[in-house]
Design a protein around this motif. Structure first.
Motif, PDB file in Angstrom:
ATOM      1  N   SER A   1      55.950  42.136  24.018  1.00 36.40           N
ATOM      2  CA  SER A   1      54.895  43.148  24.037  1.00 36.40           C
ATOM      3  C   SER A   1      53.528  42.493  24.217  1.00 36.40           C
ATOM      4  CB  SER A   1      54.939  43.961  22.744  1.00 36.40           C
ATOM      5  OG  SER A   1      53.908  44.923  22.706  1.00 36.40           O
ATOM      6  N   ARG A   2      53.346  41.363  23.564  1.00 40.09           N
ATOM      7  CA  ARG A   2      52.070  40.652  23.688  1.00 40.09           C
ATOM      8  C   ARG A   2      51.905  40.096  25.107  1.00 40.09           C
ATOM      9  NH1 ARG A   2      49.541  35.628  21.948  1.00 40.09           N
ATOM     10  NH2 ARG A   2      47.427  36.130  21.234  1.00 40.09           N
TER      11      ARG A   2
ATOM     12  N   ASP B   1      53.169  41.421  27.772  1.00 45.02           N
ATOM     13  CA  ASP B   1      52.883  42.588  28.614  1.00 45.02           C
ATOM     14  C   ASP B   1      51.391  42.887  28.632  1.00 45.02           C
ATOM     15  OD1 ASP B   1      55.602  42.871  29.066  1.00 45.02           O
ATOM     16  OD2 ASP B   1      55.861  44.552  27.679  1.00 45.02           O
ATOM     17  N   THR B   2      50.774  42.805  27.455  1.00 44.94           N
ATOM     18  CA  THR B   2      49.339  43.092  27.352  1.00 44.94           C
ATOM     19  C   THR B   2      48.500  42.001  28.006  1.00 44.94           C
ATOM     20  OG1 THR B   2      49.690  44.323  25.293  1.00 44.94           O
ATOM     21  CG2 THR B   2      47.464  43.518  25.719  1.00 44.94           C
ATOM     22  N   LEU B   3      48.822  40.755  27.717  1.00 43.58           N
ATOM     23  CA  LEU B   3      48.044  39.629  28.224  1.00 43.58           C
ATOM     24  C   LEU B   3      48.136  39.480  29.742  1.00 43.58           C
ATOM     25  CD1 LEU B   3      48.933  36.978  25.478  1.00 43.58           C
ATOM     26  CD2 LEU B   3      46.723  38.121  25.784  1.00 43.58           C
TER      27      LEU B   3
ATOM     28  N   ALA C   1      48.722  42.060  31.881  1.00 39.50           N
ATOM     29  CA  ALA C   1      48.611  43.375  32.531  1.00 39.50           C
ATOM     30  C   ALA C   1      47.735  43.377  33.776  1.00 39.50           C
ATOM     31  CB  ALA C   1      48.100  44.397  31.519  1.00 39.50           C
ATOM     32  N   GLU C   2      46.677  42.568  33.795  1.00 38.59           N
ATOM     33  CA  GLU C   2      45.756  42.608  34.933  1.00 38.59           C
ATOM     34  C   GLU C   2      45.962  41.450  35.911  1.00 38.59           C
ATOM     35  OE1 GLU C   2      41.789  42.941  33.439  1.00 38.59           O
ATOM     36  OE2 GLU C   2      42.206  44.810  32.349  1.00 38.59           O
TER      37      GLU C   2
ATOM     38  N   THR D   1      55.644  42.306  35.408  1.00 40.94           N
ATOM     39  CA  THR D   1      56.262  41.999  34.122  1.00 40.94           C
ATOM     40  C   THR D   1      57.608  42.723  34.010  1.00 40.94           C
ATOM     41  OG1 THR D   1      54.972  43.767  33.089  1.00 40.94           O
ATOM     42  CG2 THR D   1      54.086  41.528  32.964  1.00 40.94           C
TER      43      THR D   1
END
Length: 389
Positions: free
Chosen positions: A272-273, A275-277, A279-280, A285
């Motif tokens: 999950s982390r 995915d966030t890190l 994302a841009e 992913t």
């Protein structure tokens, strides 16, 4: 170097192995059946057979299902070679089914189309090995329905997937398959150093695999051809192998099983982390099917090469040069020289080949610390040519 995978060994694990070293049994003692029972109870299967590797488990699973000369096994091209080699060990042939572009698992639609053609040609498979890549289960309901229609057997290669779930049930329950195989290699979710396991709900298959893992030898009077000559007596009634697991391995496995759910939950936090890190960034992913709860053995990204201006190899090498031990899972089996000599060619399975051209496995293991994960992403940004952030 931050590795892509690493075992998590606690003092309790060490103590469990030391206890065996001080005991009367280093092999064929109480730890192996205890480990089998622990895993079977956890996943909801009736029978479990511990062996010395998942490759051995695949081999005896194929033999127990009657795979042999003149038969064909189908599997995915995106897997370790053992998922296909197990058929060759039995004298059978191998073919592949292309992958789904989102899950990277064997595609049920491609399977249905290939089965329809195979039925017309009179060349249906006897066994399908459905590989749960990265720990995400295949669409087993769809595959199981096709098995019912076309009459093939199913082995779930869940080497990446212990602790994961499909439709709310633990992978390994064999609801949609004949046999499920787990791996306990050190980079897997739990480890026995080396080791594997075959699970089934079929008592006859379990008995056959138990015989095959230990030279085809039995001490069971009910399986013998005549009355025993004495209490020392055994009979070889099949051609088997020395595929047994040791007590040391099983003791480590029993200790690791106590933390299995914790290990998988931690992997989900890390995913999950990520995915966030990420994302841009110009990467894709991993997509998780809503019916699945992945074991998350791997976290595989795909490079959006049209947005990067660097090659796949350049990004991979830059990561390793900066201390991030990425890997690539897997080189499509049909492109290996051994399989190309069988007649497989580049271009046979285009989705698998596209995946291979873009995939990189980032570090994923339960002991990965957040600052290490941050370093992985920082190095990846540099490798992609992105500065700042």
């Amino acid at each position: 170097m931050i590795p892509y995978g690493r075992q998590d060994i606690s003092q309790a694990d060490i103590d469990a192995v030391l206890d065996v070293l001080k005991s009367d049994f280093l092999t064929q003692g109480p730890q192996v059946p205890r480990f089998e029972q622990n895993v079977a109870l956890h996943v909801g299967a009736s029978h479990a057979l511990a062996v010395n590797s998942a490759t051995s488990a695949l081999h005896i699973a194929c033999l127990a299902l009657g795979l042999g000369p003149g038969d064909v096994l189908w599997t995915t091209p995106i897997t370790f070679v053992a998922s296909a080699n197990c058929a060759l060990y039995c004298g059978a042939g191998v073919d592949f089914v292309d992958i789904d572009p989102r899950t990277y698992n064997l595609c049920p639609k491609a399977l249905a189309d290939k089965l329809e053609q195979a039925e017309r040609d009179g060349k249906l498979p006897k066994v399908l090995v459905a590989v749960h890549l990265s720990g995400q289960p295949c669409d087993m309901q769809a595959i199981g329905a096709l098995a019912q229609r076309y009459g093939f057997k199913i082995i779930e290669d869940a080497s990446h997937a212990i602790g994961g779930k499909y439709r709310g049930e633990f992978i390994g329950s064999c609801r949609y398959s004949d046999i499920t195989v787990f791996s306990f290699h050190p980079v897997k979710i739990i480890t026995t150093a080396e080791g594997g396991m075959a699970l089934t709900n079929d008592a006859e298959l379990a008995s056959k695999m138990a015989l095959l893992r230990s030279h085809g030898i039995t001490r069971d009077a009910n399986q013998m051809t005549h009355e025993a000559d004495g209490p020392w007596y055994y009979q070889q009634i099949d051609l088997g192998f020395n595929y047994r697991m040791t007590e040391l391995q099983a003791a480590l496995g029993n200790s690791q099983m106590e933390r299995l759910d914790q290990f998988v939950a931690r992997r989900h936090q890390l995913a999950s982390r990520y995915d966030t890190l990420l994302a841009e960034l110009p990467v894709t992913t991993p997509w998780q099917h809503p019916d699945s709860y992945s074991g998350l053995h791997l976290y595989v990204i795909r490079l959006q090469l049209d947005k990067i201006g660097k090659t796949h190899r350049q990004v991979f090498e830059a990561l390793r040069e900066q201390g991030v031990g990425v890997n690539l899972h897997y080189i499509p089996v049909h492109t290996q020289p051994y399989y190309q000599r069988m007649g497989f060619r580049q271009g046979d399975f285009p989705e698998a080949e596209r995946y291979y051209a873009e995939a990189i496995s980032l570090p994923m293991f339960q002991a990965l610390r957040e600052h290490e994960q941050g370093q992985v992403v920082k190095v990846l940004r540099r490798a992609l040519g992105i500065h700042g952030g």
